[in-house]
Design a protein around this motif. Structure first.
Motif, PDB file in Angstrom:
ATOM      1  N   ALA A  39      10.061  38.841  54.142  1.00 12.09           N
ATOM      2  CA  ALA A  39      10.787  39.461  53.040  1.00 12.09           C
ATOM      3  C   ALA A  39      12.279  39.189  53.210  1.00 12.09           C
ATOM      4  O   ALA A  39      12.763  38.974  54.312  1.00 12.09           O
ATOM      5  N   ILE A  40      12.972  39.180  52.081  1.00 16.04           N
ATOM      6  CA  ILE A  40      14.429  39.119  52.125  1.00 16.04           C
ATOM      7  C   ILE A  40      14.972  40.290  51.323  1.00 16.04           C
ATOM      8  O   ILE A  40      14.312  40.803  50.418  1.00 16.04           O
ATOM      9  N   GLU A  41      16.152  40.729  51.683  1.00 19.99           N
ATOM     10  CA  GLU A  41      16.812  41.815  50.964  1.00 19.99           C
ATOM     11  C   GLU A  41      17.968  41.245  50.168  1.00 19.99           C
ATOM     12  O   GLU A  41      18.700  40.382  50.648  1.00 19.99           O
ATOM     13  N   TRP A  42      18.106  41.737  48.945  1.00 17.83           N
ATOM     14  CA  TRP A  42      19.196  41.339  48.056  1.00 17.83           C
ATOM     15  C   TRP A  42      20.158  42.518  47.985  1.00 17.83           C
ATOM     16  O   TRP A  42      19.776  43.604  47.564  1.00 17.83           O
ATOM     17  N   GLN A  43      21.390  42.308  48.410  1.00 15.65           N
ATOM     18  CA  GLN A  43      22.395  43.369  48.328  1.00 15.65           C
ATOM     19  C   GLN A  43      23.358  43.024  47.195  1.00 15.65           C
ATOM     20  O   GLN A  43      24.026  41.988  47.222  1.00 15.65           O
ATOM     21  N   ILE A  44      23.423  43.897  46.197  1.00 17.92           N
ATOM     22  CA  ILE A  44      24.302  43.690  45.044  1.00 17.92           C
ATOM     23  C   ILE A  44      25.597  44.443  45.309  1.00 17.92           C
ATOM     24  O   ILE A  44      25.591  45.649  45.540  1.00 17.92           O
ATOM     25  N   GLU A  45      26.690  43.707  45.273  1.00 18.44           N
ATOM     26  CA  GLU A  45      27.993  44.286  45.581  1.00 18.44           C
ATOM     27  C   GLU A  45      28.807  44.458  44.303  1.00 18.44           C
ATOM     28  O   GLU A  45      28.561  43.801  43.290  1.00 18.44           O
ATOM     29  N   ALA A  46      29.787  45.332  44.349  1.00 19.94           N
ATOM     30  CA  ALA A  46      30.598  45.661  43.174  1.00 19.94           C
ATOM     31  C   ALA A  46      31.426  44.476  42.665  1.00 19.94           C
ATOM     32  O   ALA A  46      31.769  44.428  41.499  1.00 19.94           O
ATOM     33  N   ASN A  47      31.724  43.520  43.505  1.00 14.39           N
ATOM     34  CA  ASN A  47      32.578  42.385  43.118  1.00 14.39           C
ATOM     35  C   ASN A  47      31.780  41.219  42.527  1.00 14.39           C
ATOM     36  O   ASN A  47      32.213  40.082  42.591  1.00 14.39           O
TER      37      ASN A  47
END
Length: 90
Positions: A39-47
């Motif tokens: 599995a991979i994790e997707w981190q969505i950042e504010a920028n």
């Protein structure tokens, strides 16, 4: 086995298919040391940046998957019928 040194910035591109799928490029798979069923994790950042990271399964992830499939110690057993004696099978 990280093939891309951490000090080098590398751009790797891939396209989104008509079914909204993306193939993770081999360079990225090798760098993250991931393969099928990882599995991979997707981190969505504010920028407006998205970061991906490897999510390796630990023991408790595996236990949770097995519990969903087979139940746990509190799951009622299936009644298989009367036990058959094993006389003469020694």
């Amino acid at each position: 086995m990280n093939l891309v040194p951490s000090l080098i910035s590398t751009i790797v591109r891939s396209k989104i298919t008509s079914k909204n799928r993306v193939t993770i490029p081999k360079t990225v798979r090798d760098f993250l040391e991931v393969g099928p069923s990882d599995a991979i994790e997707w981190q969505i950042e504010a920028n407006s940046r998205v970061t991906i990271a490897a999510k390796k399964q630990d023991l408790w992830d595996i236990v949770a998957e097995q519990e969903k499939k087979f139940g746990n110690v509190n799951t009622k057993e299936i009644d298989w019928g009367e036990d058959i004696e094993s006389e003469g099978l020694d």
